[in-house]
Scaffold this active site. Structure first.
Site, short mmCIF file in Angstrom:
data_model
loop_
_atom_site.label_atom_id
_atom_site.label_comp_id
_atom_site.label_asym_id
_atom_site.label_seq_id
_atom_site.Cartn_x
_atom_site.Cartn_y
_atom_site.Cartn_z
N TYR A 137 70.85 28.20 63.11
CA TYR A 137 71.23 27.30 62.02
C TYR A 137 69.95 26.79 61.38
O TYR A 137 69.24 25.98 61.98
CB TYR A 137 72.09 26.16 62.56
CG TYR A 137 72.57 25.16 61.53
CD1 TYR A 137 72.54 25.45 60.17
CD2 TYR A 137 73.06 23.92 61.92
CE1 TYR A 137 72.98 24.54 59.23
CE2 TYR A 137 73.51 23.00 60.99
CZ TYR A 137 73.47 23.31 59.65
OH TYR A 137 73.91 22.40 58.71
N LYS A 166 73.31 30.78 60.12
CA LYS A 166 73.81 29.97 59.01
C LYS A 166 72.57 29.55 58.22
O LYS A 166 71.74 28.79 58.71
CB LYS A 166 74.57 28.74 59.51
CG LYS A 166 75.03 27.83 58.37
CD LYS A 166 75.65 26.54 58.89
CE LYS A 166 76.02 25.63 57.72
NZ LYS A 166 76.53 24.30 58.18
#
Length: 310
Positions: A137, A166
């Site tokens: 992330y 992400k």
């Protein structure tokens, strides 16, 4: 066999009782049933929107256990296991695996502003402890760490279980940079600007909007993959309108409080946020006015989703 993730996943809020004293399991189960009914293809617990920094170890275990049991394999369950401490991140990752999670989403160690080698060793320790798929992330706004495309490619090529990211760096070109350097070793999930990210090669979407518009937030990815780009842009344009309202009223990070209040508006109360985050009552009349403006846009969004058959 390694799990495969695709589509638009909800980063879920964490449901608390009204006095914020504990996890509300009944609210959790009702919310998860709603996500399934609306076609959400995967859910992520204990991300930024899930207030992972405010839950106790016991609450973390309860939330993951109840979620995995209730979902019962119907959609993938990913768990945020980030911590500034490598030892704690490893322990939380092992626990999530043992509780039946399908994957992990892990932001790099925050606060210290670690070097690339420190970040590498942090993830290496997690990988060595368990074998679940990991979604990196990259969110420098909240973590103060921006993982370069070169570092992401290095991690993905050295560790097969680091297979997703992400990407929320606010540099839309980074999606392409990661794909160019990492190739098939990693799948990019959009963390923002979903249509543009898709056109650059992203293969999924991670977002907080599923907490209150799950049909639209999940359906937008189906529109994109079926070539209905302009219809997806209509949905995304409306999402950007209420996103701007939230950002104007709570520029640091307002999605937790508004997501919970908007979930309640949809019929799924989830309690409020825990300190130090600003609770919705603390936003005062201005918060209520913004909520009404967002509600009007959501009503418009509902009309559009019906028109295009979502």
């Amino acid at each position: 066999m390694t799990a495969t993730f695709s589509g638009s996943y909800t980063v879920a809020v964490t449901p608390f009782t009204d006095d914020l004293s504990r996890i509300d399991v009944d609210r959790l189960k009702a919310f998860l049933d709603w996500q399934l009914e609306e076609g959400v293809p995967g859910i992520i617990m204990l991300g930024t929107t899930g207030e992972f920094l405010t839950v106790t170890p016991e609450e973390r275990r309860l939330l993951v256990d109840e979620t995995v049991r209730h979902i019962d394999g119907r959609i993938p369950v990913l768990v945020g296991t980030a911590d500034a401490s490598t030892k704690k991140a490893v322990a939380q990752s092992v626990e999530a695996r043992d509780l039946g999670a399908d994957g992990l989403m892990i932001v790099p160690p925050y606060y210290y502003t670690p070097t690339d080698d420190e970040i590498y060793r942090h993830y290496a320790a997690i990988v060595e402890a368990m074998d679940l798929p990991i979604m990196l992330y990259n969110n420098p706004v909240t973590s103060n760490v921006d993982m370069s495309a070169a570092l992401v490619a290095r991690l993905a090529k050295d560790f097969p279980t680091i297979s997703y990211i992400k990407e929320s760096s606010q540099d839309i070109a980074r999606v392409r940079d990661v794909i160019d350097l990492a190739g098939d070793a990693i799948t990019v999930y959009a963390g923002e600007r979903v249509v543009d990210s898709f056109l650059l090669g992203a293969e999924g979407y991670v977002n907080p909007y599923g907490n209150y518009i799950p049909r639209a937030s999940a359906g937008i990815w189906g529109l994109l993959t079926s070539g209905r780009i302009e219809e997806a842009r209509r949905i995304d344009g409306l999402i950007k309108r209420f996103d701007a309202i939230i950002a104007a009223g709570h520029p640091t990070y307002g999605h937790q409080a508004y997501s919970k209040r908007l979930a309640a508006r949809a019929g799924y109360p989830m309690g409020d946020v825990r300190p130090p985050l600003t609770t919705f009552p603390q936003l005062g009349q201005e918060g209520e006015e913004r909520l009404a403006r967002i509600g009007a846009v959501i009503d418009e969004l509902d009309d559009v989703t019906r028109q295009i058959g979502l």
